[in-house]
Design an enzyme around this catalytic site. Structure first.
Site, PDB file in Angstrom:
ATOM      1  N   ASP A 114      -0.212   2.318   8.391  1.00 51.78           N
ATOM      2  CA  ASP A 114      -0.780   1.569   9.526  1.00 51.78           C
ATOM      3  C   ASP A 114       0.064   1.595  10.806  1.00 51.78           C
ATOM      4  O   ASP A 114      -0.429   1.263  11.875  1.00 51.78           O
ATOM      5  CB  ASP A 114      -0.991   0.098   9.136  1.00 51.78           C
ATOM      6  N   GLY A 168     -11.375  13.760  20.392  1.00 47.83           N
ATOM      7  CA  GLY A 168     -12.334  13.747  21.502  1.00 47.83           C
ATOM      8  C   GLY A 168     -13.416  12.700  21.341  1.00 47.83           C
ATOM      9  O   GLY A 168     -14.581  12.947  21.681  1.00 47.83           O
ATOM     10  N   ASP A 223       2.116  -0.544  11.619  1.00 43.96           N
ATOM     11  CA  ASP A 223       2.090  -1.917  12.158  1.00 43.96           C
ATOM     12  C   ASP A 223       3.407  -2.651  11.918  1.00 43.96           C
ATOM     13  O   ASP A 223       3.421  -3.859  11.695  1.00 43.96           O
ATOM     14  CB  ASP A 223       0.913  -2.699  11.545  1.00 43.96           C
ATOM     15  N   ARG A 275     -24.931   8.176  12.375  1.00 39.05           N
ATOM     16  CA  ARG A 275     -24.499   7.976  10.988  1.00 39.05           C
ATOM     17  C   ARG A 275     -23.108   7.341  10.996  1.00 39.05           C
ATOM     18  O   ARG A 275     -22.272   7.704  11.826  1.00 39.05           O
ATOM     19  CB  ARG A 275     -24.394   9.315  10.239  1.00 39.05           C
ATOM     20  N   THR A 288       4.214   2.574   5.376  1.00 36.62           N
ATOM     21  CA  THR A 288       2.803   2.181   5.487  1.00 36.62           C
ATOM     22  C   THR A 288       2.105   3.135   6.444  1.00 36.62           C
ATOM     23  O   THR A 288       2.715   3.549   7.443  1.00 36.62           O
ATOM     24  CB  THR A 288       2.622   0.737   5.993  1.00 36.62           C
ATOM     25  N   GLY A 308       0.835  -1.213   0.000  1.00 36.65           N
ATOM     26  CA  GLY A 308       0.000   0.000   0.000  1.00 36.65           C
ATOM     27  C   GLY A 308       0.862   1.251   0.000  1.00 36.65           C
ATOM     28  O   GLY A 308       1.843   1.317   0.722  1.00 36.65           O
ATOM     29  N   ARG A 348       1.232  -5.025  -5.474  1.00 37.46           N
ATOM     30  CA  ARG A 348       1.449  -6.261  -4.709  1.00 37.46           C
ATOM     31  C   ARG A 348       1.730  -7.336  -5.748  1.00 37.46           C
ATOM     32  O   ARG A 348       0.967  -7.500  -6.691  1.00 37.46           O
ATOM     33  CB  ARG A 348       0.221  -6.575  -3.863  1.00 37.46           C
ATOM     34  N   ALA A 387      15.404  10.958  -1.196  1.00 38.70           N
ATOM     35  CA  ALA A 387      16.598  10.890  -0.348  1.00 38.70           C
ATOM     36  C   ALA A 387      17.529   9.765  -0.806  1.00 38.70           C
ATOM     37  O   ALA A 387      18.755   9.925  -0.813  1.00 38.70           O
ATOM     38  CB  ALA A 387      16.193  10.692   1.110  1.00 38.70           C
ATOM     39  N   GLY A 425       5.778  -2.420   3.541  1.00 34.39           N
ATOM     40  CA  GLY A 425       5.414  -2.981   4.839  1.00 34.39           C
ATOM     41  C   GLY A 425       6.051  -4.341   5.070  1.00 34.39           C
ATOM     42  O   GLY A 425       7.036  -4.709   4.413  1.00 34.39           O
ATOM     43  N   ASP A 426       5.467  -5.088   5.996  1.00 32.58           N
ATOM     44  CA  ASP A 426       5.997  -6.405   6.398  1.00 32.58           C
ATOM     45  C   ASP A 426       6.212  -7.360   5.237  1.00 32.58           C
ATOM     46  O   ASP A 426       7.230  -8.052   5.163  1.00 32.58           O
ATOM     47  CB  ASP A 426       4.988  -7.083   7.337  1.00 32.58           C
ATOM     48  N   ARG A 462      -5.555  -1.780   8.866  1.00 37.59           N
ATOM     49  CA  ARG A 462      -5.529  -3.238   8.665  1.00 37.59           C
ATOM     50  C   ARG A 462      -5.876  -3.924   9.982  1.00 37.59           C
ATOM     51  O   ARG A 462      -6.950  -3.706  10.507  1.00 37.59           O
ATOM     52  CB  ARG A 462      -4.171  -3.681   8.134  1.00 37.59           C
TER      53      ARG A 462
HETATM   54  P1  ADP Z   1       3.028  -4.657   2.628  1.00 39.74           P
HETATM   55  O1  ADP Z   1       4.425  -4.636   2.124  1.00 39.74           O
HETATM   56  O2  ADP Z   1       2.349  -3.306   2.647  1.00 39.74           O
HETATM   57  O3  ADP Z   1       2.862  -5.419   3.928  1.00 39.74           O
HETATM   58  P2  ADP Z   1       2.044  -6.866   1.204  1.00 39.74           P
HETATM   59  O4  ADP Z   1       1.929  -7.722   2.417  1.00 39.74           O
HETATM   60  O5  ADP Z   1       0.947  -6.952   0.243  1.00 39.74           O
HETATM   61  O6  ADP Z   1       2.166  -5.352   1.549  1.00 39.74           O
HETATM   62  O7  ADP Z   1       3.400  -7.211   0.491  1.00 39.74           O
HETATM   63  C1  ADP Z   1       3.843  -6.465  -0.583  1.00 39.74           C
HETATM   64  C2  ADP Z   1       4.601  -7.354  -1.504  1.00 39.74           C
HETATM   65  O8  ADP Z   1       5.709  -7.962  -0.828  1.00 39.74           O
HETATM   66  C3  ADP Z   1       3.810  -8.546  -2.004  1.00 39.74           C
HETATM   67  O9  ADP Z   1       2.983  -8.248  -3.076  1.00 39.74           O
HETATM   68  C4  ADP Z   1       4.941  -9.443  -2.467  1.00 39.74           C
HETATM   69  O10 ADP Z   1       5.458  -8.983  -3.677  1.00 39.74           O
HETATM   70  C5  ADP Z   1       5.957  -9.224  -1.384  1.00 39.74           C
HETATM   71  N1  ADP Z   1       5.777 -10.275  -0.371  1.00 39.74           N
HETATM   72  C6  ADP Z   1       4.799 -10.437   0.488  1.00 39.74           C
HETATM   73  N2  ADP Z   1       4.958 -11.536   1.242  1.00 39.74           N
HETATM   74  C7  ADP Z   1       6.072 -12.110   0.808  1.00 39.74           C
HETATM   75  C8  ADP Z   1       6.782 -13.293   1.162  1.00 39.74           C
HETATM   76  N3  ADP Z   1       6.342 -14.100   2.116  1.00 39.74           N
HETATM   77  N4  ADP Z   1       7.920 -13.563   0.501  1.00 39.74           N
HETATM   78  C9  ADP Z   1       8.370 -12.747  -0.451  1.00 39.74           C
HETATM   79  N5  ADP Z   1       7.740 -11.623  -0.829  1.00 39.74           N
HETATM   80  C10 ADP Z   1       6.616 -11.306  -0.232  1.00 39.74           C
HETATM   81  O1  F6P Z   2      -1.699  -1.104   4.580  1.00 43.10           O
HETATM   82  C1  F6P Z   2      -2.329   0.084   4.222  1.00 43.10           C
HETATM   83  C2  F6P Z   2      -3.803  -0.129   3.992  1.00 43.10           C
HETATM   84  O2  F6P Z   2      -4.380   1.088   3.578  1.00 43.10           O
HETATM   85  C3  F6P Z   2      -4.567  -0.714   5.179  1.00 43.10           C
HETATM   86  O3  F6P Z   2      -4.863   0.261   6.150  1.00 43.10           O
HETATM   87  C4  F6P Z   2      -5.768  -1.288   4.495  1.00 43.10           C
HETATM   88  O4  F6P Z   2      -6.266  -2.375   5.247  1.00 43.10           O
HETATM   89  C5  F6P Z   2      -5.223  -1.765   3.176  1.00 43.10           C
HETATM   90  O5  F6P Z   2      -4.000  -1.081   2.962  1.00 43.10           O
HETATM   91  C6  F6P Z   2      -6.130  -1.505   2.007  1.00 43.10           C
HETATM   92  O6  F6P Z   2      -5.573  -2.097   0.892  1.00 43.10           O
HETATM   93  P1  F6P Z   2      -6.070  -1.808  -0.603  1.00 43.10           P
HETATM   94  O7  F6P Z   2      -5.491  -0.504  -1.015  1.00 43.10           O
HETATM   95  O8  F6P Z   2      -5.536  -2.960  -1.361  1.00 43.10           O
HETATM   96  O9  F6P Z   2      -7.569  -1.742  -0.562  1.00 43.10           O
END
Ligand code: ADP
Ligand code: F6P
Length: 319
Positions: free
Chosen positions: A127, A185, A129, A243, A125, A11, A72, A22, A102-103, A171
């Site tokens: 998030d 608030g 996280d 709402r 990211t 994302g 992704r 940078a 991200g992760d 997420r």
């Molecule tokens: P984020 O990096 O935001 O956590 P994703 O989890 O979708 O988003 O991962 C982004 C990209 O990182 C994935 O589309 C893939 O290309 C790569 N990736 C994710 N998981 C793995 C994994 N277990 N091993 C190698 N590459 C991965």
């Molecule tokens: O990781 C960033 C994020 O915006 C999360 O907060 C959300 O769950 C997800 O990505 C949404 O993903 P997408 O852009 O694929 O709908």
């Protein structure tokens, strides 16, 4: 190391452009050349790349999104995909790589490093996280965007004596939710890290009404969801018109805050400093005010503590 690559993955997040800038400028400053890779790991597999000079990153520090696009890439999750990525790096002369994401993106960075392409991960990211850093690039901007939007919702909730249930991104994490709940608030915040009871929320709102509270904000983290249903139930049981608003992807856009621009710039330089020394398989983070780096596998095992005090604060100051 004379030639490095940079890509953004997963994302997008405000501040990714500042990080790219940078990386590019630090590398050029140090006499390296930089290959920009479009659309994350997909671009590496497709050779969707171009050489970036110092001017190629002019006027992007203030822009949200990512100049290098993001994606992704399913293929990269398998060993075969990673090996194709390694081949692409050899073919393109990429000796080291900076991956901003991200992760999931970190896992891909670890895989490339394991196959001899030193790769550095930067936390990009909204998030927040990622356990190996106190702050991720994009988190501060996203929280400020949420705050502005909830303030607008407060105006209309105030005018109509209503309850506004607002669903925010994150997420499976509630960092955006709990911080914006304090900042806006909110009377309640529902996040995945904490148990909640809807009957208690309703009782609190009824008590609040008796004490003169006329309008209410409830923040719901997307990991909890169900904001429409919650608004309906609150209205039925309290009689307070309610709402629901799901803020959605507006939270991912916009011009990055000072904090995100500075953090992204510091981390981008730090990543190139590591690559220059031939160091890979690391991710960059910030602890307090100090930049740090960790082994990727260690970083992926870390657990991020939830700020229980901040959560308690939402309860105390919303009576
Ligand atoms: P984020 O990096 O935001 O956590 P994703 O989890 O979708 O988003 O991962 C982004 C990209 O990182 C994935 O589309 C893939 O290309 C790569 N990736 C994710 N998981 C793995 C994994 N277990 N091993 C190698 N590459 C991965
Ligand atoms: O990781 C960033 C994020 O915006 C999360 O907060 C959300 O769950 C997800 O990505 C949404 O993903 P997408 O852009 O694929 O709908």
């Amino acid at each position: 190391m004379k030639r490095i690559g940079v890509l953004t993955s997963g994302g997008d997040a405000p501040g990714m452009n500042a990080a790219i800038r940078a990386v590019v400028r630090t590398a050029i400053y140090k006499g390296m050349t930089v290959v920009g890779i479009n659309r994350g790991y997909n671009g590496l597999l497709n050779r969707d790349v171009y050489e970036m000079d110092a001017r190629s990153v002019s006027s992007i520090i203030q822009r949200g999104g990512t100049k290098l696009f993001s994606a992704r890439c399913k293929e990269f999750k398998d060993e075969a995909g990673v090996l194709k990525g390694v081949d692409a790096c050899h073919e393109l002369g990429i000796e080291g790589l900076v991956v901003i994401g991200g992760d999931g993106s970190y896992r891909g960075a670890g895989d490339l490093s394991r196959h001899g392409i030193p790769t550095i991960g930067l936390p990009g990211t909204i998030d927040n996280d990622i356990s190996s850093t106190d702050f991720t690039i994009g988190y501060d901007t996203a929280m400020n965007t949420v705050m502005e939007l909830v303030d607008k919702l407060r105006d209309t909730s105030h005018s109509h004596d209503r309850c506004s249930v607002v669903e925010v991104m994150g997420r499976d994490a509630g960092y955006i939710a709990v911080n914006t709940a304090v900042a806006c608030g909110a009377v309640e915040v529902l996040c995945p890290e904490k148990e909640y009871n809807i009957d208690d929320i309703i009782a609190k709102m009824q008590a609040g009404r008796k004490l003169g509270k006329q309008n209410f904000i409830i923040i719901v983290a997307e990991g909890i969801g169900g904001s429409q249903e919650l608004a309906k139930r609150i209205e039925e049981e309290t009689g307070i018109e309610s709402r629901a608003t799901i803020l959605g992807h507006v939270q991912r856009g916009g011009s990055p805050t000072v904090r995100d621009r500075v953090l992204a710039s510091q981390m981008g330089k730090y990543a190139v400093d590591l690559l220059e020394k031939g160091i890979g398989n690391r991710v960059v983070g910030i602890r307090g005010t100090k930049l740090v780096d960790y082994d990727i596998q260690e970083a992926l095992q870390m657990k991020k503590p939830f700020d229980d005090d901040l959560y308690e604060l939402t309860k105390i100051i919303s009576i």
